[in-house]
Scaffold this motif. Structure first.
Motif, PDB file in Angstrom:
ATOM      1  N   THR A 125       2.895 -17.943  -9.768  1.00 44.20           N
ATOM      2  CA  THR A 125       3.460 -17.889  -8.420  1.00 44.20           C
ATOM      3  C   THR A 125       4.171 -16.564  -8.188  1.00 44.20           C
ATOM      4  O   THR A 125       5.039 -16.177  -8.959  1.00 44.20           O
ATOM      5  N   LEU A 161      -5.067  -7.838   0.984  1.00 40.55           N
ATOM      6  CA  LEU A 161      -4.667  -8.778  -0.062  1.00 40.55           C
ATOM      7  C   LEU A 161      -5.839  -9.628  -0.550  1.00 40.55           C
ATOM      8  O   LEU A 161      -5.850 -10.074  -1.704  1.00 40.55           O
ATOM      9  N   ALA A 162      -6.815  -9.855   0.301  1.00 41.31           N
ATOM     10  CA  ALA A 162      -7.951 -10.691  -0.103  1.00 41.31           C
ATOM     11  C   ALA A 162      -8.679 -10.108  -1.312  1.00 41.31           C
ATOM     12  O   ALA A 162      -9.201 -10.858  -2.147  1.00 41.31           O
ATOM     13  N   GLU A 197      -6.718 -11.200  -4.364  1.00 39.14           N
ATOM     14  CA  GLU A 197      -6.840 -12.641  -4.582  1.00 39.14           C
ATOM     15  C   GLU A 197      -8.216 -13.007  -5.127  1.00 39.14           C
ATOM     16  O   GLU A 197      -8.353 -13.970  -5.883  1.00 39.14           O
ATOM     17  N   GLU A 206      -7.861 -12.175  -8.818  1.00 43.76           N
ATOM     18  CA  GLU A 206      -6.855 -12.974  -9.544  1.00 43.76           C
ATOM     19  C   GLU A 206      -6.638 -14.290  -8.799  1.00 43.76           C
ATOM     20  O   GLU A 206      -5.588 -14.536  -8.207  1.00 43.76           O
ATOM     21  N   SER A 207      -7.646 -15.149  -8.826  1.00 41.18           N
ATOM     22  CA  SER A 207      -7.592 -16.373  -8.027  1.00 41.18           C
ATOM     23  C   SER A 207      -6.503 -17.346  -8.488  1.00 41.18           C
ATOM     24  O   SER A 207      -6.111 -18.237  -7.734  1.00 41.18           O
ATOM     25  N   HIS A 208      -6.014 -17.188  -9.727  1.00 42.34           N
ATOM     26  CA  HIS A 208      -4.988 -18.102 -10.238  1.00 42.34           C
ATOM     27  C   HIS A 208      -3.586 -17.676  -9.833  1.00 42.34           C
ATOM     28  O   HIS A 208      -2.617 -18.374 -10.162  1.00 42.34           O
ATOM     29  N   VAL A 209      -3.448 -16.547  -9.157  1.00 42.70           N
ATOM     30  CA  VAL A 209      -2.131 -16.103  -8.699  1.00 42.70           C
ATOM     31  C   VAL A 209      -1.906 -16.629  -7.285  1.00 42.70           C
ATOM     32  O   VAL A 209      -2.651 -16.288  -6.360  1.00 42.70           O
ATOM     33  N   GLU A 210      -0.912 -17.478  -7.121  1.00 44.33           N
ATOM     34  CA  GLU A 210      -0.566 -18.017  -5.803  1.00 44.33           C
ATOM     35  C   GLU A 210       0.505 -17.122  -5.177  1.00 44.33           C
ATOM     36  O   GLU A 210       1.602 -16.995  -5.714  1.00 44.33           O
ATOM     37  N   ILE A 211       0.164 -16.512  -4.048  1.00 46.53           N
ATOM     38  CA  ILE A 211       1.070 -15.567  -3.397  1.00 46.53           C
ATOM     39  C   ILE A 211       1.655 -16.204  -2.144  1.00 46.53           C
ATOM     40  O   ILE A 211       0.927 -16.683  -1.268  1.00 46.53           O
ATOM     41  N   PHE A 263      -0.718  -7.287 -10.301  1.00 44.74           N
ATOM     42  CA  PHE A 263      -0.501  -7.177  -8.857  1.00 44.74           C
ATOM     43  C   PHE A 263       0.214  -5.882  -8.521  1.00 44.74           C
ATOM     44  O   PHE A 263      -0.151  -5.191  -7.567  1.00 44.74           O
TER      45      PHE A 263
END
Length: 311
Positions: free
Chosen positions: A96, A114-115, A118, A121-126, A295
């Motif tokens: 997170t 930002l896309a 994402e 790094e699809s496992h990072v929730e922003i 990031f």
């Protein structure tokens, strides 16, 4: 028996056969042939020196020794499966990142880019917090709370990384320019001027039209400022609609200029430097978790690429 000598494939075959009461069904579940299951169980029996199944013309039956072994093997395999699942979930657990950033910068510069991160790094929730107030950045576990700030450093009590320098120039809609061509700075006085009025947390006023006209050699002129806004986005909407000319910075209008909904009437001329910068605010101590560091590296690379394009 030492763990490195355990016949794990044979134990899996035995476990499935004992559970199903059939070599054929066990073979289907393991995606092998019944002969392969039979051979593995036979080798296991020879290694243990005990019969695990009674074999009959119409099938097989688990012996008492087989039942005892099946209970322990099933428990052991279940524990292994749980351990593997736990490691997998931990490796793919969401990281997170809470990011506080100015509303206009978030909307017009950060979100369109930002896309790409994402997708990597699809496992990072922003979580984005569009706010001008500076919240304390912190590392927490595998995540972090960071901030992007527009203002005039230095920023006390934190570590900062410069993202973008800033400058200001007039922009307007192509339709406005067609109705009334603009060739020199004095021509702007015939148009409504849209102004963003904002004061940084360091009590430094945001540069405005008065500063621009002074730099253009037209000090003391009465300026036709019709509307003032606290947010770039509000003034931008009016400029795109052809209702006036605004002073804008590259980060906010670059994509609008590229799409053609806004134009720079003077091109690269009549640009004033802003004392403000965009900075990434990090905790003063500690180390970024790996995903957060990726990031940070991505953001710095994106900013450097953008700065190179506009310089």
């Amino acid at each position: 028996m030492k763990i490195e000598r355990l016949p794990l494939n044979a134990l899996r075959a035995f476990s499935e056969a004992a559970r199903a009461g059939s070599f054929k069904t066990a073979a289907e579940r393991l995606s092998v042939t019944p002969g392969a299951v039979s051979r593995q169980i036979k080798q296991l029996e020879e290694r243990l020196g005990v019969a695990l199944f009674e074999r009959h013309a119409n099938g097989v039956h688990v012996t008492d020794a087989g039942h005892l072994l099946a209970e322990d093997v099933d428990a052991g395999l279940a524990r292994i499966a749980n351990g593997v699942q736990a490691v997998h979930e931990r490796a793919h657990a969401a990281t997170t990142l809470t990011l506080s950033a100015p509303p206009s910068f978030t909307q017009f510069w950060l979100l369109p880019r930002l896309a790409d991160f994402e997708a990597q790094e699809s496992h990072v929730e922003i979580s984005l917090d569009a706010d001008q107030d500076l919240s304390d950045p912190i590392w927490h576990g595998d995540g972090a709370r960071l901030a992007l700030r527009y203002g005039r450093g230095p920023w006390p009590g934190v570590h900062s990384e410069r993202l973008l320098e800033d400058s200001l120039f007039p922009v307007c809609s192509p339709a406005l320019l067609e109705r009334s061509p603009i060739d020199t700075p004095v021509d702007l006085l015939a148009h409504p001027l849209l102004e963003v009025v904002w004061q940084s947390r360091q009590n430094v006023d945001f540069p405005g039209w008065r500063d621009w006209f002074d730099a253009a050699g037209l000090p003391g002129k009465t300026l036709p400022i019709q509307q003032r806004y606290s947010l770039y986005g509000l003034a931008l909407d009016q400029a795109i609609a052809g209702r006036g000319i605004m002073l804008a910075n590259p980060a906010v209008v670059a994509d609008r200029l590229a799409s053609g909904v806004l134009v720079r009437p003077f091109g690269d001329r009549h640009v004033i430097d802003s004392p403000f910068t965009y900075d990434l605010i990090l905790p003063a101590t500690g180390q970024a978790p790996p995903a957060i560091q990726r990031f940070i590296d991505w953001l710095l690379d994106e900013a450097a690429r953008f700065q190179g394009e506009i310089d």
